[in-house]
Design a protein around this motif. Structure first.
Motif, short mmCIF file in Angstrom:
data_model
loop_
_atom_site.label_atom_id
_atom_site.label_comp_id
_atom_site.label_asym_id
_atom_site.label_seq_id
_atom_site.Cartn_x
_atom_site.Cartn_y
_atom_site.Cartn_z
N UNK A 292 8.95 -11.46 -1.91
CA UNK A 292 10.33 -11.95 -1.85
C UNK A 292 11.30 -10.84 -2.30
N UNK A 293 10.89 -10.06 -3.28
CA UNK A 293 11.76 -9.03 -3.82
C UNK A 293 12.09 -7.93 -2.84
N UNK A 294 11.18 -7.66 -1.88
CA UNK A 294 11.44 -6.60 -0.90
C UNK A 294 11.91 -7.17 0.44
N UNK A 295 12.17 -8.49 0.48
CA UNK A 295 12.83 -9.04 1.66
C UNK A 295 11.98 -9.86 2.60
N UNK A 296 10.76 -10.23 2.18
CA UNK A 296 9.91 -11.06 3.03
C UNK A 296 9.92 -12.49 2.50
N UNK A 297 10.38 -13.43 3.31
CA UNK A 297 10.38 -14.83 2.90
C UNK A 297 8.98 -15.42 2.97
N UNK A 298 8.13 -14.86 3.83
CA UNK A 298 6.77 -15.34 4.00
C UNK A 298 5.81 -14.33 3.37
N UNK A 299 5.22 -14.63 2.20
CA UNK A 299 4.29 -13.69 1.57
C UNK A 299 3.09 -13.35 2.45
N UNK A 300 2.69 -14.27 3.30
CA UNK A 300 1.58 -14.00 4.21
C UNK A 300 1.93 -12.89 5.19
N UNK A 301 3.15 -12.92 5.72
CA UNK A 301 3.60 -11.86 6.63
C UNK A 301 3.67 -10.53 5.89
N UNK A 302 4.12 -10.58 4.63
CA UNK A 302 4.19 -9.36 3.82
C UNK A 302 2.81 -8.74 3.66
N UNK A 303 1.80 -9.56 3.38
CA UNK A 303 0.44 -9.05 3.19
C UNK A 303 -0.06 -8.36 4.46
N UNK A 304 0.24 -8.93 5.61
CA UNK A 304 -0.19 -8.33 6.87
C UNK A 304 0.49 -6.98 7.10
N UNK A 305 1.79 -6.92 6.84
CA UNK A 305 2.53 -5.66 7.02
C UNK A 305 2.03 -4.61 6.02
N UNK A 306 1.82 -5.02 4.78
CA UNK A 306 1.36 -4.09 3.75
C UNK A 306 0.02 -3.47 4.15
N UNK A 307 -0.90 -4.31 4.64
CA UNK A 307 -2.22 -3.80 5.06
C UNK A 307 -2.08 -2.87 6.26
N UNK A 308 -1.19 -3.21 7.18
CA UNK A 308 -0.98 -2.37 8.37
C UNK A 308 -0.48 -0.99 7.98
N UNK A 309 0.41 -0.91 6.99
CA UNK A 309 1.01 0.36 6.60
C UNK A 309 0.09 1.18 5.70
N UNK A 310 -0.57 0.52 4.73
CA UNK A 310 -1.34 1.26 3.73
C UNK A 310 -2.84 1.27 3.97
N UNK A 311 -3.33 0.29 4.74
CA UNK A 311 -4.76 0.19 4.97
C UNK A 311 -5.50 -0.59 3.91
N UNK A 312 -4.78 -1.12 2.92
CA UNK A 312 -5.41 -1.94 1.87
C UNK A 312 -4.53 -3.16 1.62
N UNK A 313 -5.13 -4.20 1.03
CA UNK A 313 -4.37 -5.38 0.65
C UNK A 313 -3.55 -5.08 -0.60
N UNK A 314 -2.45 -5.79 -0.82
CA UNK A 314 -1.64 -5.54 -2.03
C UNK A 314 -2.44 -5.64 -3.32
N UNK A 315 -3.32 -6.64 -3.41
CA UNK A 315 -4.12 -6.80 -4.63
C UNK A 315 -5.06 -5.61 -4.83
N UNK A 316 -5.64 -5.10 -3.74
CA UNK A 316 -6.53 -3.95 -3.84
C UNK A 316 -5.75 -2.70 -4.23
N UNK A 317 -4.54 -2.56 -3.69
CA UNK A 317 -3.70 -1.41 -4.05
C UNK A 317 -3.41 -1.42 -5.54
N UNK A 318 -3.07 -2.58 -6.07
CA UNK A 318 -2.78 -2.69 -7.51
C UNK A 318 -4.00 -2.31 -8.34
N UNK A 319 -5.17 -2.76 -7.94
CA UNK A 319 -6.40 -2.43 -8.67
C UNK A 319 -6.70 -0.94 -8.61
N UNK A 320 -6.50 -0.34 -7.45
CA UNK A 320 -6.76 1.09 -7.29
C UNK A 320 -5.83 1.92 -8.17
#
Length: 326
Positions: A292-320
């Motif tokens: 929501x903070x970066x402008x996505x009303x749908x967190x599910x859509x955000x997760x898909x875009x994040x994975x597309x750009x970075x190659x990892x899920x947001x939760x995995x990025x945080x752990x790494x």
């Protein structure tokens, strides 16, 4: 591929009180990279031209040092080094505001080290944006420039068209970052090895590896890029971007892709994901809150875009990032 005659001019602003170790150290750093470029036969890479900019007798900024003299100046990067004194006084900052605004408006990447951020802040270019500086000056920066979101916990904040860093000696890593950007990973690594400098690799850095093209020369597109960077690409659409550029939508689409190499939607995704990366690493917000903070009303859509750009899920990025920090 770059040609032998391609030149990237990196300027260093030499203001009264600037740390000379940073000014001269950066000059030496780029000189070493240039020599290694030659020794390793990487002549297809651009030539790094280093210039020092200081006030002349007329009070106007002029080049006081040039590693490759003999032609007109068009810096692609302007570095504002740190100072060993306190935060710069307002009357000193005012002397450089117009030049910084003109450079930024023409597509020059502005880079600050420690209190160098005060110069960019005074120009108004950081209004509404995030920036970092040395922890000792963070409160002063926030008080003097309340429109800036001061992120004192970030060692480096790469916001596309402006890079700010916190540490007094961060000029070494920033210099290597610029070498990597213009000459490539191998020459950056070889330069660090020659100078026996410990280098922070990209997967240890906060934020995204997105590096927008700013030196394409299309002023209308550049205006939109600056707007997207400053707004975080939130609540924007094609019509608004075309209006900002002063162009018809189809013309804007064509020129934006030609200039940046990306569609406007792809560019916005990169900007938003870069902001999300910083939040994942340096805050405890939930992934939904970050979406929501970066402008996505749908967190599910955000997760898909994040994975597309970075190659990892947001939760995995945080752990790494938590693992590399530990």
């Amino acid at each position: 591929m770059a040609k032998e005659c391609d030149v990237v001019e990196i300027g260093v602003l030499v203001y009264p009180g600037a740390q000379l170790a940073a000014v001269l150290g950066l000059t030496d750093l780029f000189a070493v990279a240039s020599r290694l470029r030659h020794d390793l036969g990487a002549l297809e890479r651009p030539i790094l031209r280093v210039t020092h900019w200081s006030e002349g007798e007329s009070g106007q900024l002029a080049v006081s040092y040039d590693s490759h003299p003999g032609s007109s100046h068009a810096p692609r990067v302007m570095i504002i080094p740190p100072s060993l004194t306190q935060a710069p006084a307002p009357e000193l900052l005012d002397r450089y505001c117009q030049d910084l605004r003109q450079w930024h408006g023409s597509g020059v990447l502005l880079v600050s080290v420690c209190v160098g951020v005060f110069f960019i802040a005074a120009s108004g270019l950081l209004d509404g944006r995030a920036a970092t500086t040395h922890w000792n000056f963070a409160q002063s920066l926030a008080e003097r420039f309340p429109k800036i979101k001061v992120e004192a916990n970030l060692p480096l904040l790469d916001d596309g068209d402006i890079i700010t860093s916190a540490c007094l000696m961060a000029w070494t890593d920033l210099g290597l970052k610029l070498i990597e950007r213009h000459l490539g990973e191998t020459l950056a690594a070889e330069t660090a090895r020659f100078l026996a400098v410990e280098r922070i690799t990209e997967n240890q850095r906060p934020g995204s590896v997105f590096t927008p093209r700013l030196d394409h020369g299309d002023e209308a597109v550049l205006k939109v890029q600056h707007w997207l960077q400053s707004s975080g690409a939130r609540d924007v659409n094609l019509a608004a971007m075309a209006e900002c550029a002063g162009l018809e939508s189809r013309t804007f689409l064509r020129r934006f892709r030609n200039a940046t190499g990306l569609k406007p939607t792809e560019y916005c995704q990169q900007v938003r994901v870069g902001r999300a990366c910083r939040m994942l690493e340096f805050t405890n917000r939930s992934i939904d809150q970050i979406a929501w903070g970066v402008g996505y009303q749908d967190p599910g859509a955000f997760r898909k875009v994040f994975f597309k750009v970075t190659g990892v899920a947001p939760s995995d990025y945080r752990r790494q990032m938590a693992s590399s920090a530990g």
